[in-house]
Design a protein around this motif. Structure first.
Motif, mmCIF file in Angstrom:
data_model
loop_
_atom_site.group_PDB
_atom_site.id
_atom_site.type_symbol
_atom_site.label_atom_id
_atom_site.label_comp_id
_atom_site.label_asym_id
_atom_site.label_seq_id
_atom_site.Cartn_x
_atom_site.Cartn_y
_atom_site.Cartn_z
ATOM 1 N N ASP A 1 11.222 -12.040 9.021
ATOM 2 C CA ASP A 1 11.977 -11.130 9.908
ATOM 3 C C ASP A 1 11.112 -9.960 10.385
ATOM 4 N N TYR A 2 9.800 -10.210 10.545
ATOM 5 C CA TYR A 2 8.920 -9.189 11.117
ATOM 6 C C TYR A 2 7.802 -9.902 11.865
ATOM 7 N N ASN A 3 7.103 -9.177 12.697
ATOM 8 C CA ASN A 3 5.998 -9.750 13.456
ATOM 9 C C ASN A 3 4.691 -9.497 12.718
ATOM 10 N N PRO A 4 4.152 -10.495 12.013
ATOM 11 C CA PRO A 4 2.942 -10.268 11.212
ATOM 12 C C PRO A 4 1.728 -10.003 12.093
ATOM 13 N N ASN A 5 0.841 -9.183 11.579
ATOM 14 C CA ASN A 5 -0.429 -8.907 12.234
ATOM 15 C C ASN A 5 -1.451 -9.903 11.700
ATOM 16 N N GLU A 6 -2.006 -10.722 12.566
ATOM 17 C CA GLU A 6 -2.911 -11.784 12.124
ATOM 18 C C GLU A 6 -4.159 -11.256 11.424
ATOM 19 N N ASP A 7 -4.478 -10.004 11.634
ATOM 20 C CA ASP A 7 -5.681 -9.425 11.031
ATOM 21 C C ASP A 7 -5.393 -8.722 9.701
ATOM 22 N N THR A 8 -4.167 -8.836 9.228
ATOM 23 C CA THR A 8 -3.797 -8.117 8.003
ATOM 24 C C THR A 8 -3.554 -9.097 6.852
ATOM 25 N N GLU A 9 -4.282 -8.865 5.771
ATOM 26 C CA GLU A 9 -4.105 -9.648 4.537
ATOM 27 C C GLU A 9 -3.772 -8.704 3.393
ATOM 28 N N ALA A 10 -3.275 -9.284 2.320
ATOM 29 C CA ALA A 10 -2.998 -8.490 1.121
ATOM 30 C C ALA A 10 -3.316 -9.323 -0.116
ATOM 31 N N SER A 11 -3.639 -8.642 -1.192
ATOM 32 C CA SER A 11 -3.884 -9.295 -2.481
ATOM 33 C C SER A 11 -2.949 -8.675 -3.517
ATOM 34 N N LEU A 12 -2.182 -9.526 -4.185
ATOM 35 C CA LEU A 12 -1.288 -9.076 -5.250
ATOM 36 C C LEU A 12 -1.885 -9.475 -6.591
ATOM 37 N N LEU A 13 -2.186 -8.491 -7.427
ATOM 38 C CA LEU A 13 -2.760 -8.759 -8.748
ATOM 39 C C LEU A 13 -1.634 -8.884 -9.767
ATOM 40 N N ILE A 14 -1.566 -10.040 -10.436
ATOM 41 C CA ILE A 14 -0.573 -10.260 -11.493
ATOM 42 C C ILE A 14 -1.321 -10.588 -12.784
ATOM 43 N N SER A 15 -1.074 -9.804 -13.817
ATOM 44 C CA SER A 15 -1.748 -10.073 -15.088
ATOM 45 C C SER A 15 -0.998 -9.440 -16.247
ATOM 46 N N ASP A 16 -1.329 -9.893 -17.434
ATOM 47 C CA ASP A 16 -0.885 -9.274 -18.682
ATOM 48 C C ASP A 16 0.644 -9.162 -18.770
ATOM 49 N N ARG B 1 8.637 -5.934 0.242
ATOM 50 C CA ARG B 1 8.897 -4.737 1.047
ATOM 51 C C ARG B 1 7.608 -4.197 1.676
ATOM 52 N N TYR B 2 6.550 -4.085 0.861
ATOM 53 C CA TYR B 2 5.302 -3.507 1.387
ATOM 54 C C TYR B 2 4.541 -4.486 2.277
ATOM 55 N N CYS B 3 4.694 -5.768 2.043
ATOM 56 C CA CYS B 3 4.084 -6.752 2.946
ATOM 57 C C CYS B 3 4.738 -6.681 4.327
ATOM 58 N N CYS C 1 0.048 -10.879 7.209
ATOM 59 C CA CYS C 1 0.098 -12.268 7.662
ATOM 60 C C CYS C 1 -0.229 -13.236 6.527
ATOM 61 N N LYS C 2 -1.145 -12.837 5.647
ATOM 62 C CA LYS C 2 -1.550 -13.706 4.534
ATOM 63 C C LYS C 2 -1.551 -12.901 3.238
ATOM 64 N N LEU C 3 -0.870 -13.461 2.233
ATOM 65 C CA LEU C 3 -0.837 -12.818 0.919
ATOM 66 C C LEU C 3 -1.589 -13.692 -0.085
ATOM 67 N N ASN C 4 -2.557 -13.124 -0.759
ATOM 68 C CA ASN C 4 -3.309 -13.817 -1.805
ATOM 69 C C ASN C 4 -2.784 -13.368 -3.161
ATOM 70 N N ARG D 1 -2.954 -4.827 -2.890
ATOM 71 C CA ARG D 1 -4.069 -4.302 -2.092
ATOM 72 C C ARG D 1 -3.925 -4.869 -0.681
ATOM 73 N N VAL D 2 -3.823 -4.013 0.333
ATOM 74 C CA VAL D 2 -3.618 -4.427 1.717
ATOM 75 C C VAL D 2 -4.905 -4.188 2.503
ATOM 76 N N TYR D 3 -5.333 -5.216 3.253
ATOM 77 C CA TYR D 3 -6.577 -5.135 4.024
ATOM 78 C C TYR D 3 -6.266 -5.226 5.518
ATOM 79 N N ASP D 4 -6.709 -4.227 6.223
ATOM 80 C CA ASP D 4 -6.667 -4.238 7.686
ATOM 81 C C ASP D 4 -8.028 -3.725 8.119
ATOM 82 N N LYS D 5 -8.087 -2.771 8.988
ATOM 83 C CA LYS D 5 -9.368 -2.143 9.277
ATOM 84 C C LYS D 5 -9.843 -1.350 8.056
ATOM 85 N N ASP D 6 -8.880 -0.821 7.324
ATOM 86 C CA ASP D 6 -9.154 -0.122 6.075
ATOM 87 C C ASP D 6 -8.422 -0.858 4.949
#
Length: 387
Positions: A132-147, A179-181, A187-190, A373-378
């Motif tokens: 339900d949103y327009n993803p930005n093709e240049d935006t990725e994120a990494s979700l760390l799950i541990s412990d 929510r934060y994605c 566009c891509k979540l790792n 962790r969200v990656y775009d230009k920064d």
């Protein structure tokens, strides 16, 4: 006087006794020959007399060379018995270690079969997308799950944890991640699964504090994480999963005797790979205990962290890979940290379990959290607190 050879006599002992009898004048040379040679005594008394003097010299030389007494023989026998006993104990210990290893492997194979039987009823989900949103093709994120340390139960002055709390915190993490994605139009979540998902069997304290046995822990956390990932794939266009092994799920408790691949988390990752949506790709470390992938042009390395620290991790993996990773993501330490080390970002994840009794005993306390962790230009880092 006993001129007959006794069953306990060695020939040398008997020879000495007979020659001594001749020396003492108790027997003559012919009797000496009969005693020592028996039916082979075809020699004259004169020949035997000459032989006596030769034997007397030989016996004296034997006495000068070695003195073998009954006490010395018994001492040597006891020494040999002790050495034999040591070898028997060593062999028993070795056999016991082999049986213990076989027992652990049999347990692992049985668990693998149990999980395999359960997996037969698990089919990849057919996900109905709800983007339900327009993803930005240049935006990725990494979700760390541990412990997660699923299965351990405790209640102390600052934290309470059990299986229900673990599930509740994962649901909170799921909601915040979505929510934060959406907010960042990812566009891509790792999804990075960095190990220590179950309490495991490596310490006695873990086994005592466990709410569920290792089999139940694995099945439960496998199901929770599969559902977690499938829900993410409903709301986020592209989801990739990367899995490395922790140290708490070792099949063999001893760190020195364990191989990276001998880890119960292999079964969890197998379950996840078979149970997630067909649109989700799952990548698992094999013999190595780390993985690499690219996100928005950044070379990211994943490891649990039990063999590395913030200070040496860049050097370690630069030596291994032949290049310097842009980022290193790890868990294990249960405390969120983010720093720049030699122009590489080191991201240390928090934990789902939070402060346990051991951490409290050494006066350590960190709130349960995981990192997005969200990656775009920064790059932006979200510390997702779970309680």
């Amino acid at each position: 006087m006993d001129i007959l050879r006794q069953p306990t006599d060695t020939y040398v002992t008997y020879l000495k006794r007979i020659v001594n009898y001749v020396t003492a004048g108790i027997i003559d040379y012919s009797t000496m020959g009969n005693c020592l040679l028996g039916e082979q005594n075809n020699y004259s008394s004169e020949n035997l007399r000459k032989a006596y003097y030769v034997l007397k010299v030989i016996i004296d030389k034997l006495d000068n060379d070695v003195s073998v007494t009954e006490s010395a023989i018994l001492t040597e026998i006891e020494k040999q018995k002790e050495e034999l006993f040591k070898e028997i104990v060593k062999n028993q210990d070795k056999q016991r270690e082999i049986r213990n290893d076989l027992r652990k492997m049999a347990r692992y194979e049985n668990l693998e079969q149990v999980l395999s039987d359960k997996l037969k009823s698990v089919q990849p989900k057919c996900i109905v997308r709800n983007i339900d949103y327009n993803p930005n093709e240049d935006t990725e994120a990494s979700l760390l799950i541990s412990d997660i340390h699923y299965g351990i139960v405790f209640k102390n002055a600052v934290n309470e944890y059990n299986c229900q709390v673990a599930e509740s915190r994962l649901n909170m993490l799921l909601d915040k991640t979505i929510r934060y994605c959406k907010k960042n139009k990812v566009c891509k979540l790792n999804v990075e699964i960095l190990g220590d998902l179950v309490s495991g069997i490596i310490h006695v304290g873990n086994r005592v504090a466990q709410e569920e046995d290792i089999i139940s822990q694995i099945i439960a956390v496998s199901s929770l994480l599969t559902s977690f990932i499938n829900t993410l794939s409903v709301h986020i266009p592209n989801v990739n999963v990367y899995c490395v092994f922790g140290n708490h799920a070792r099949v063999i408790p001893s760190k020195q005797d364990s191989l990276n691949c001998e880890n119960f988390e292999r079964l969890i990752y197998k379950y996840i790979s078979m149970g997630v949506s067909k649109c989700v790709s799952v990548h698992t470390a094999n013999e190595a205990d780390f993985l690499t992938y690219n996100a928005c042009g950044k070379r990211i390395l994943l490891t649990h962290g039990d063999k590395d620290t913030i200070s040496n991790s860049v050097e370690h993996y630069t030596n291994i890979l032949g290049y310097k990773p842009d980022e290193i993501h790890m868990g294990h330490y249960h405390s969120y940290q983010c720093c720049d080390n030699s122009n590489s970002d080191i991201i240390v994840n928090g934990s789902v379990v939070g402060t346990d009794d051991y951490a409290l005993s050494i006066r350590k306390h960190t709130k349960p959290c995981q990192i997005l962790r969200v990656y775009d230009k920064d790059a932006a880092t979200y510390k997702l607190e779970l309680g």
